[in-house]
Design an enzyme around this catalytic site. Structure first.
Site, short mmCIF file in Angstrom:
data_model
loop_
_atom_site.label_atom_id
_atom_site.label_comp_id
_atom_site.label_asym_id
_atom_site.label_seq_id
_atom_site.Cartn_x
_atom_site.Cartn_y
_atom_site.Cartn_z
N ARG A 167 49.12 81.11 53.57
CA ARG A 167 48.98 82.19 54.55
C ARG A 167 49.19 81.68 55.97
NH1 ARG A 167 49.48 83.59 50.36
NH2 ARG A 167 48.28 85.02 49.07
N SER A 290 43.52 91.86 51.62
CA SER A 290 42.52 90.79 51.50
C SER A 290 42.05 90.39 52.89
CB SER A 290 43.12 89.58 50.78
OG SER A 290 43.52 89.93 49.47
N GLU A 391 41.73 86.80 57.32
CA GLU A 391 43.17 86.72 57.16
C GLU A 391 43.91 87.53 58.22
OE1 GLU A 391 46.35 87.73 53.61
OE2 GLU A 391 44.48 86.71 53.10
#
Length: 399
Positions: A167, A290, A391
């Site tokens: 990520r 998420s 995130e």
């Protein structure tokens, strides 16, 4: 041509549906228009947010006294198959990501079918290095064309320069001076603004089922080969069952009009109706997806995990071997179950389908989402000594 929109808020542009009013919202329809909009903001020393699908963004309720840019270009250009079976596919940064995946599958190309249904755009996909169901964007990217805000020139970035990680990319890293500490110069938009991405995909009607949950949904074994169209359909169904798709109704509001192909919007609405049984909004989809990243732990941290906690091989930022565990597992086992809310009447809660999604139940503001995020993060840290990292890009809020 560049269109300027009036009375637009971040709640109009983000999948979680929160965020304050925007001073100037521009949608350039040309490559030069994108560059000019970015240069306009930087020359005036105004805050700049180059937004994709708004799925990885949590913005405060206060007015954004700057310029928000959304690339309106959506072209996809397919090359000819090479001797090794690869095909170069170049897409504008503003192309809706799932439109891009659908087009590659329709062309019989393997490489991104497991990333079906992820909200966002092609440009945002490489910033975040999106990944799911055994695939990551990093595996298919050949190069990125970008505008360098510091050098004031266009550049072509090869994969080695993009420094892809979990990520993470060099693009995303340029927004931070340290972990979770926004850069004073490049935040909330990276130094390099993506203009287009070239992918290297494989000419094949079949793809590899690379994730256990997906194999189970397809009734096959991990590693089996299946038609890419079947893999895409299975991924969309699995994501829908967990509420991890965007609410397709968002494309009906003026600020989102034209940001996704009309035929794929219609198909998404039909599928959503089949999943929820209603034509109304699905609040489980009003999220950033998420919200917390899966932690990557060193040996001591991993040893302190409960015996039944998930463990996967991973690499620490230092390059040393590490262990990845599940943020969703930690949240649930710390006592924050599906549907958890800070108070009984709170307008924000964990999704009723997935503990990793923080959702707007219809009237939440950014402050409500932030309060929920802090409560969950602090509870997990108290229970396991692991501090979860958000995130999404968080603008104007302290988590």
């Amino acid at each position: 041509m560049t269109t300027e929109h009036s009375s637009t808020t971040f709640s109009d542009l983000t999948t979680i549906g929160v965020g304050g009013p925007i001073r100037t919202f521009l949608t350039p329809h040309t490559r030069d228009g994108v560059i000019d909009a970015v240069r306009q903001a930087d020359a005036a020393d105004l805050p700049l947010s180059v937004i994709g699908g708004g799925s990885n963004l949590l913005v405060c309720d206060d007015p954004f006294d700057g310029i928000v840019v959304r690339d309106a270009r959506q072209d996809i250009r397919f090359g000819t198959p090479q001797a090794d079976g690869t095909v170069a596919v170049n897409a504008d940064a503003g192309c809706n990501w799932d439109d891009f995946v659908a087009a590659t599958v329709a062309h019989g190309l393997e490489g991104v079918e497991g990333l079906s249904g992820i909200p966002g755009t092609v440009g945002a996909s490489v910033v975040q290095n999106i990944g799911a169901y055994g695939q990551e964007v990093a595996s298919s990217v050949a190069q990125v064309e970008a505008w360098d805000r510091q050098a004031q020139s266009t550049v072509t970035l090869e994969t080695v320069q993009l420094s892809f990680g979990y990520r993470m990319s060099a693009l995303k890293a340029s927004m931070y001076d340290a972990s979770a500490k926004p850069s004073a110069k490049f935040f909330p938009t990276p130094r390099f603004v993506v203009l287009s991405v070239t992918f290297r995909l494989h000419k094949s009607e079949e793809g590899t089922v690379g994730y256990g949950q997906l194999a189970k949904a397809l009734g096959v074994r991990l590693g089996d080969r299946m038609p890419v169209a079947a893999i895409r359909d299975a991924v969309l169904k699995v994501r829908a069952a967990k509420g991890m798709l965007e609410d397709a109704h968002r494309y009906g509001i003026p600020a989102m009009a034209g940001a996704k192909r009309a035929d794929t919007v219609a198909a998404a609405l039909q599928a959503q109706r089949g999943t929820t049984g209603t034509d109304g909004p699905d609040f489980n989809r009003h999220s950033c997806g998420s919200f917390f990243m899966n932690p990557v732990l060193d040996a001591a941290q991993a040893a302190a995990l409960p015996q039944d906690a998930p463990r996967f091989p991973a690499t620490l930022p230092s390059g040393a071997p590490g262990t990845k565990t599940s943020a969703a597992w930690l949240i649930d086992h710390a006592g924050f179950h599906k549907g958890y809310a800070v108070t009984a009447d709170a307008p924000a809660s964990l999704s009723t389908l997935h503990t990793l999604a923080l959702t707007n139940r219809g009237s939440a503001r950014a402050a409500d989402i932030a309060a929920l995020a802090r409560t969950v993060r602090d509870g997990v840290e108290h229970a396991y000594g692991i501090r979860l990292v958000p995130e999404p890009v968080v603008v104007g809020l302290e988590l």
